[in-house]
Design a protein around this motif. Structure first.
Motif, PDB file in Angstrom:
ATOM      1  N   ASP A  35      43.690  43.316  34.937  1.00 26.92           N
ATOM      2  CA  ASP A  35      44.377  42.188  34.301  1.00 26.92           C
ATOM      3  C   ASP A  35      45.786  41.991  34.845  1.00 26.92           C
ATOM      4  OD1 ASP A  35      42.143  41.674  32.658  1.00 26.92           O
ATOM      5  OD2 ASP A  35      42.799  43.218  31.252  1.00 26.92           O
ATOM      6  N   SER A  36      46.013  42.318  36.102  1.00 31.80           N
ATOM      7  CA  SER A  36      47.321  42.180  36.745  1.00 31.80           C
ATOM      8  C   SER A  36      47.163  41.366  38.022  1.00 31.80           C
ATOM      9  CB  SER A  36      47.901  43.549  37.090  1.00 31.80           C
ATOM     10  OG  SER A  36      48.046  44.332  35.933  1.00 31.80           O
ATOM     11  N   ALA A  37      48.267  40.806  38.487  1.00 32.32           N
ATOM     12  CA  ALA A  37      48.266  40.045  39.739  1.00 32.32           C
ATOM     13  C   ALA A  37      49.692  39.946  40.248  1.00 32.32           C
ATOM     14  CB  ALA A  37      47.678  38.649  39.528  1.00 32.32           C
ATOM     15  N   ALA A  38      49.828  39.648  41.529  1.00 33.17           N
ATOM     16  CA  ALA A  38      51.153  39.463  42.130  1.00 33.17           C
ATOM     17  C   ALA A  38      51.053  38.426  43.226  1.00 33.17           C
ATOM     18  CB  ALA A  38      51.663  40.783  42.713  1.00 33.17           C
ATOM     19  N   SER A  39      52.103  37.629  43.374  1.00 36.67           N
ATOM     20  CA  SER A  39      52.158  36.710  44.509  1.00 36.67           C
ATOM     21  C   SER A  39      53.346  37.091  45.375  1.00 36.67           C
ATOM     22  CB  SER A  39      52.258  35.253  44.049  1.00 36.67           C
ATOM     23  OG  SER A  39      53.496  35.008  43.434  1.00 36.67           O
ATOM     24  N   VAL A  40      53.123  37.023  46.676  1.00 38.68           N
ATOM     25  CA  VAL A  40      54.133  37.374  47.673  1.00 38.68           C
ATOM     26  C   VAL A  40      54.311  36.162  48.572  1.00 38.68           C
ATOM     27  CG1 VAL A  40      54.619  38.859  49.653  1.00 38.68           C
ATOM     28  CG2 VAL A  40      53.487  39.806  47.636  1.00 38.68           C
ATOM     29  N   VAL A  41      55.561  35.816  48.875  1.00 42.58           N
ATOM     30  CA  VAL A  41      55.851  34.733  49.805  1.00 42.58           C
ATOM     31  C   VAL A  41      56.470  35.359  51.049  1.00 42.58           C
ATOM     32  CG1 VAL A  41      57.133  32.607  50.200  1.00 42.58           C
ATOM     33  CG2 VAL A  41      56.190  33.073  47.941  1.00 42.58           C
ATOM     34  N   LEU A  42      55.856  35.089  52.208  1.00 44.35           N
ATOM     35  CA  LEU A  42      56.354  35.610  53.474  1.00 44.35           C
ATOM     36  C   LEU A  42      57.371  34.638  54.084  1.00 44.35           C
ATOM     37  CD1 LEU A  42      52.999  36.972  54.969  1.00 44.35           C
ATOM     38  CD2 LEU A  42      54.715  38.181  53.603  1.00 44.35           C
ATOM     39  N   ARG A  43      58.096  35.088  55.077  1.00 46.33           N
ATOM     40  CA  ARG A  43      59.173  34.289  55.676  1.00 46.33           C
ATOM     41  C   ARG A  43      58.708  32.954  56.247  1.00 46.33           C
ATOM     42  NH1 ARG A  43      60.828  38.703  59.148  1.00 46.33           N
ATOM     43  NH2 ARG A  43      60.473  37.181  60.771  1.00 46.33           N
ATOM     44  N   GLY A  93      56.472  31.087  54.867  1.00 49.21           N
ATOM     45  CA  GLY A  93      55.969  30.279  53.773  1.00 49.21           C
ATOM     46  C   GLY A  93      54.558  30.632  53.332  1.00 49.21           C
ATOM     47  N   THR A  94      53.914  31.575  53.983  1.00 55.13           N
ATOM     48  CA  THR A  94      52.582  32.022  53.566  1.00 55.13           C
ATOM     49  C   THR A  94      52.670  32.634  52.176  1.00 55.13           C
ATOM     50  OG1 THR A  94      51.830  32.445  55.819  1.00 55.13           O
ATOM     51  CG2 THR A  94      50.717  33.678  54.067  1.00 55.13           C
ATOM     52  N   THR A  95      51.713  32.287  51.308  1.00 54.51           N
ATOM     53  CA  THR A  95      51.643  32.876  49.975  1.00 54.51           C
ATOM     54  C   THR A  95      50.392  33.748  49.907  1.00 54.51           C
ATOM     55  OG1 THR A  95      52.743  30.967  48.983  1.00 54.51           O
ATOM     56  CG2 THR A  95      51.503  32.398  47.498  1.00 54.51           C
ATOM     57  N   LEU A  96      50.579  34.995  49.501  1.00 53.60           N
ATOM     58  CA  LEU A  96      49.473  35.932  49.295  1.00 53.60           C
ATOM     59  C   LEU A  96      49.421  36.243  47.804  1.00 53.60           C
ATOM     60  CD1 LEU A  96      50.387  38.400  52.178  1.00 53.60           C
ATOM     61  CD2 LEU A  96      48.571  36.704  52.223  1.00 53.60           C
ATOM     62  N   VAL A  97      48.273  36.016  47.184  1.00 54.20           N
ATOM     63  CA  VAL A  97      48.105  36.339  45.772  1.00 54.20           C
ATOM     64  C   VAL A  97      47.116  37.496  45.684  1.00 54.20           C
ATOM     65  CG1 VAL A  97      47.434  35.510  43.497  1.00 54.20           C
ATOM     66  CG2 VAL A  97      48.536  33.958  45.101  1.00 54.20           C
ATOM     67  N   VAL A  98      47.597  38.631  45.210  1.00 61.11           N
ATOM     68  CA  VAL A  98      46.783  39.835  45.082  1.00 61.11           C
ATOM     69  C   VAL A  98      46.220  39.837  43.663  1.00 61.11           C
ATOM     70  CG1 VAL A  98      46.767  42.342  45.310  1.00 61.11           C
ATOM     71  CG2 VAL A  98      48.338  40.982  46.698  1.00 61.11           C
ATOM     72  N   GLY A  99      44.889  39.838  43.553  1.00 60.56           N
ATOM     73  CA  GLY A  99      44.229  39.748  42.260  1.00 60.56           C
ATOM     74  C   GLY A  99      44.201  41.063  41.503  1.00 60.56           C
ATOM     75  N   PRO A 100      43.517  41.082  40.353  1.00 63.82           N
ATOM     76  CA  PRO A 100      43.435  42.280  39.512  1.00 63.82           C
ATOM     77  C   PRO A 100      42.722  43.433  40.212  1.00 63.82           C
ATOM     78  CG  PRO A 100      42.580  40.341  38.367  1.00 63.82           C
ATOM     79  CD  PRO A 100      42.805  39.950  39.773  1.00 63.82           C
ATOM     80  N   SER A 101      43.126  44.651  39.890  1.00 61.45           N
ATOM     81  CA  SER A 101      42.516  45.876  40.429  1.00 61.45           C
ATOM     82  C   SER A 101      42.382  45.807  41.946  1.00 61.45           C
ATOM     83  CB  SER A 101      41.150  46.127  39.779  1.00 61.45           C
ATOM     84  OG  SER A 101      41.293  46.264  38.394  1.00 61.45           O
ATOM     85  N   SER A 102      43.452  45.419  42.614  1.00 59.88           N
ATOM     86  CA  SER A 102      43.424  45.205  44.058  1.00 59.88           C
ATOM     87  C   SER A 102      44.482  46.044  44.756  1.00 59.88           C
ATOM     88  CB  SER A 102      43.662  43.728  44.379  1.00 59.88           C
ATOM     89  OG  SER A 102      42.646  42.932  43.820  1.00 59.88           O
ATOM     90  N   GLN A 103      44.291  46.184  46.057  1.00 53.55           N
ATOM     91  CA  GLN A 103      45.252  46.893  46.887  1.00 53.55           C
ATOM     92  C   GLN A 103      45.316  46.192  48.240  1.00 53.55           C
ATOM     93  OE1 GLN A 103      44.551  51.109  48.188  1.00 53.55           O
ATOM     94  NE2 GLN A 103      46.117  51.455  46.626  1.00 53.55           N
ATOM     95  N   MET A 104      46.529  45.746  48.615  1.00 56.05           N
ATOM     96  CA  MET A 104      46.732  45.026  49.862  1.00 56.05           C
ATOM     97  C   MET A 104      47.895  45.655  50.619  1.00 56.05           C
ATOM     98  SD  MET A 104      48.677  42.375  51.631  1.00 56.05           S
ATOM     99  CE  MET A 104      49.829  41.994  50.382  1.00 56.05           C
TER     100      MET A 104
END
Length: 180
Positions: free
Chosen positions: A95-103, A105-116
């Motif tokens: 039930d967790s998530a995170a979004s990362v914005v790279l230099r 402008g790429t957006t990476l959204v890491v979903g629940p129970s994930s590892q990136m």
């Protein structure tokens, strides 16, 4: 990944993309806090060094999100604004998530129970050349490509345990289940 988790990850990605669309075209990294004292200063890279190597930053998060700054480093709770360096890893709980914005402008959204893990990232703002290699070790990842993926899609790759994903579009979701 359940349908509910997919909806939550998509909503988080859309919120991050909407915030990014309102931002100026050049992504400005958040300020890097100075070391608290002399004992931590030796263990923490100088702020200028971190900004120079910084691939992006954690834009938003929900629930339990851990950030590991480099291979072998201890994981710590992530916070919005934290720098993501090449070699950094993000781990999300249920039930967790995170979004990362790279230099770029790429957006990476890491979903629940994930590892990136962001294995490699380089980007030249003038020529729009560089590379992006991320590994989805488990769970789900949604990616909305930025300038690098639009100008040089062959330079963007997502690695899973079973395959490499080459980018040919600008928005996709990939899932990697752990082996039984």
């Amino acid at each position: 990944m359940t349908y509910t988790h997919l909806i939550a990850a998509t909503a988080l990605a859309l919120a991050a993309a909407g915030a990014h669309a309102q931002a100026p075209s050049a992504v400005t990294p958040p300020p890097v806090p100075e070391a608290a004292n002399a004992t931590t200063a030796a263990a923490v890279p100088a702020p200028v060094e971190v900004v120079a190597r910084q691939a992006g930053f954690v834009k938003t998060l929900k629930g339990s999100v851990q950030l590991q700054e480099a291979a072998g480093a201890a994981a710590r709770p992530a916070q919005a604004g934290d720098a993501l360096l090449p070699g950094g890893r993000i781990t999300t709980g249920p039930d967790s998530a995170a979004s990362v914005v790279l230099r770029d402008g790429t957006t990476l959204v890491v979903g629940p129970s994930s590892q990136m893990e962001l294995k490699a990232f380089s980007f030249d703002m003038t020529t729009h050349e560089g590379t992006l290699l991320a590994a989805l070790l488990k769970g789900s990842l949604r990616m909305i490509t930025g300038l690098l993926g639009k100008a040089h899609p062959e330079a963007v790759r997502i690695e899973t345990q079973f395959a490499f994903v080459g980018v040919r579009g600008t928005d996709f979701i990939v899932q990697a289940d752990e082996q039984p």
